[in-house]
Motif scaffolding. Structure first.
Motif, PDB file in Angstrom:
ATOM      1  N   GLY A  34       0.811  -1.215   0.000  1.00  0.00           N
ATOM      2  CA  GLY A  34       0.000   0.000   0.000  1.00  0.00           C
ATOM      3  C   GLY A  34       0.843   1.264   0.000  1.00  0.00           C
ATOM      4  O   GLY A  34       0.567   2.208  -0.753  1.00  0.00           O
TER       5      GLY A  34
ATOM      6  N   ALA B 105       1.139   4.054  -2.982  1.00  0.00           N
ATOM      7  CA  ALA B 105       0.907   5.474  -2.700  1.00  0.00           C
ATOM      8  C   ALA B 105       2.103   6.316  -3.133  1.00  0.00           C
ATOM      9  O   ALA B 105       1.938   7.416  -3.673  1.00  0.00           O
ATOM     10  CB  ALA B 105       0.626   5.672  -1.213  1.00  0.00           C
TER      11      ALA B 105
ATOM     12  N   ILE C 261      -4.512   2.493  -1.034  1.00  0.00           N
ATOM     13  CA  ILE C 261      -5.412   2.569   0.125  1.00  0.00           C
ATOM     14  C   ILE C 261      -6.083   1.222   0.362  1.00  0.00           C
ATOM     15  O   ILE C 261      -6.232   0.773   1.498  1.00  0.00           O
ATOM     16  CB  ILE C 261      -6.437   3.693  -0.064  1.00  0.00           C
ATOM     17  CG1 ILE C 261      -5.733   5.051  -0.023  1.00  0.00           C
ATOM     18  CG2 ILE C 261      -7.544   3.618   0.990  1.00  0.00           C
ATOM     19  CD1 ILE C 261      -6.591   6.213  -0.443  1.00  0.00           C
ATOM     20  N   SER C 262      -6.471   0.560  -0.711  1.00  0.00           N
ATOM     21  CA  SER C 262      -7.096  -0.753  -0.593  1.00  0.00           C
ATOM     22  C   SER C 262      -6.139  -1.763   0.046  1.00  0.00           C
ATOM     23  O   SER C 262      -6.546  -2.553   0.907  1.00  0.00           O
ATOM     24  CB  SER C 262      -7.543  -1.241  -1.973  1.00  0.00           C
ATOM     25  OG  SER C 262      -8.053  -2.539  -1.911  1.00  0.00           O
TER      26      SER C 262
END
Length: 87
Positions: free
Chosen positions: A10, A14, A31-32
């Motif tokens: 994650g 990002a 984010i998932s």
């Protein structure tokens, strides 16, 4: 998969989003992955196949729901900062 691998994935996604010019696609996958990692840490992740199924489903749902409003908000703020003069 262990929770910390999801968190690293994650954060990497990002960081990739921050390194690429706008569009807001990859951030939703980042984010998932962070959410799936949190679910695994809380003991709610289930087996690996459920984690891998949750990951793209959550990202695509978030992409569909939040991308356009986010882009509109960014465009609105950029327009205010430029200092257009009304004539």
């Amino acid at each position: 998969m262990t929770w910390w691998l999801w968190e690293v994935l994650g954060l990497a996604l990002a960081a990739i989003e921050l390194a690429t010019p706008g569009g807001f696609f990859i951030i939703f996958f980042g984010i998932s992955a962070i959410i799936v990692g949190a679910l695994v840490l809380a003991g709610l992740g289930g087996p690996a196949w459920i984690q891998w199924a949750l990951f793209p489903v959550m990202a695509l749902v978030a992409l569909r729901l939040f991308r356009q409003p986010l882009l509109a908000r960014i465009r609105m703020r950029q327009g205010d900062e430029v200092g257009f003069i009304d004539r």
